[in-house]
Design a protein around this motif. Structure first.
Motif, short mmCIF file in Angstrom:
data_model
loop_
_atom_site.label_atom_id
_atom_site.label_comp_id
_atom_site.label_asym_id
_atom_site.label_seq_id
_atom_site.Cartn_x
_atom_site.Cartn_y
_atom_site.Cartn_z
N THR A 1 0.83 -1.21 0.00
CA THR A 1 0.00 0.00 0.00
C THR A 1 0.86 1.26 0.00
N VAL A 2 0.32 2.28 -0.66
CA VAL A 2 0.94 3.60 -0.71
C VAL A 2 0.00 4.55 0.01
N ALA B 1 6.61 -4.20 -5.70
CA ALA B 1 8.00 -3.77 -5.49
C ALA B 1 8.65 -3.53 -6.85
N GLY B 2 9.36 -2.40 -6.97
CA GLY B 2 10.02 -2.07 -8.23
C GLY B 2 9.21 -1.18 -9.15
N GLU B 3 7.90 -1.06 -8.89
CA GLU B 3 7.06 -0.19 -9.72
C GLU B 3 7.33 1.27 -9.39
N PHE C 1 8.88 7.77 -7.05
CA PHE C 1 9.78 6.91 -6.29
C PHE C 1 9.54 5.48 -6.73
N THR C 2 10.51 4.62 -6.48
CA THR C 2 10.39 3.20 -6.80
C THR C 2 9.90 2.48 -5.56
N MET C 3 8.82 1.72 -5.71
CA MET C 3 8.19 1.05 -4.57
C MET C 3 9.11 0.00 -3.97
N PRO C 4 9.37 0.08 -2.64
CA PRO C 4 10.15 -0.97 -1.97
C PRO C 4 9.25 -2.16 -1.66
#
Length: 187
Positions: A58-59, A73-75, A111-114
Motif C-alpha cells: 500500500t501507498v 515492489a520495483g514499480e 519513487f520506486t516502490m520498496p
C-alpha cells in the motif's frame, strides 16, 4: 515400498505440483510433501514450480496523492503534493519507510516502490520563511573545519605552516567575514 518426497522450493518460486512420466500415482500430487508407492521399475518424479506472484504493497500519502493506492515492489509511483494552504509553500517529501524520491524537493515527483507498505508526506513551510542555505567555505593557504556553513554558524580556520623564511601575518577576506582573531593562525 511407500516413498515419501518433499519439494525444496527455490527462492522466488511457489510449489505447484508433482509429475512423473512413469505412471507414478501420488498420494496428493498438489502437496509439497507427499508419497507414492514404488512400482517395479525405475521412476523419475519432478517437482514443478511457478514464479512467486509479486506482492503488492500500500501507498499512503499525507498532504498529496499518488497515481496508485497499491504497487508491486520495483514499480514507479508518481506523487503530487496538494496545493499549499494560504501563506504556505511546498518544501519537500519525507518518509520514514526508506523511500528514495527522484526529487524530494519537487511538488510532483516519483519513487520506486520498496518491498513494504509505505507512507509519504508532503511538508510545507511558511512562505515568509526561507529554508536555511549553506554556503561554500573556501580557505586559501589553510583549512576549515567545514566545507559549507549556514549564515551565523561558526567556522574554525587554521593557516598552513608558513614557507621557509616566512611567518604568519594575518587572515584577510573580501566576503564580509568577521574573524575572532585575524592575527591568530587558528581562529
Amino acid at each position: 515400498d511407500k516413498i515419501e518426497i518433499t519439494a525444496e522450493t527455490p527462492t522466488g518460486k511457489v510449489f505447484e505440483k508433482w509429475t512423473s512420466e512413469d505412471g507414478v500415482k501420488f498420494a496428493d500430487a498438489n502437496a509439497e510433501t507427499t508419497s507414492f508407492t514404488m512400482p517395479e521399475k525405475d521412476v523419475t518424479v519432478t517437482a514443478v514450480y511457478r514464479d512467486k506472484p509479486a506482492e503488492t504493497y500500500t501507498v499512503t500519502v499525507k498532504n498529496g496523492t499518488a497515481d496508485k493506492k497499491t504497487a508491486k515492489a520495483g514499480e514507479t509511483v508518481k506523487l503530487t503534493a496538494n496545493a499549499p494552504a494560504a501563506g504556505k509553500v511546498f518544501e519537500k517529501w519525507t518518509s520514514a519507510d526508506g523511500v528514495k524520491f527522484a526529487n524530494a524537493s519537487a511538488a510532483s515527483t516519483t519513487f520506486t516502490m520498496p518491498e513494504k507498505n509505505v507512507t509519504v508526506t508532503a511538508i510545507y513551510r511558511d512562505k515568509s520563511v526561507e529554508p536555511e542555505t549553506s554556503y561554500q567555505v573556501t580557505v586559501k593557504n589553510g583549512t576549515a573545519d567545514k566545507v559549507t556553513a549556514k549564515a551565523g554558524e561558526t567556522v574554525t580556520i587554521k593557516a598552513n605552516s608558513p614557507a621557509s623564511g616566512k611567518k604568519f601575518n594575518k587572515w584577510t577576506g573580501t566576503d564580509g567575514v568577521k574573524f575572532a582573531n585575524a592575527s591568530a593562525m587558528t581562529t
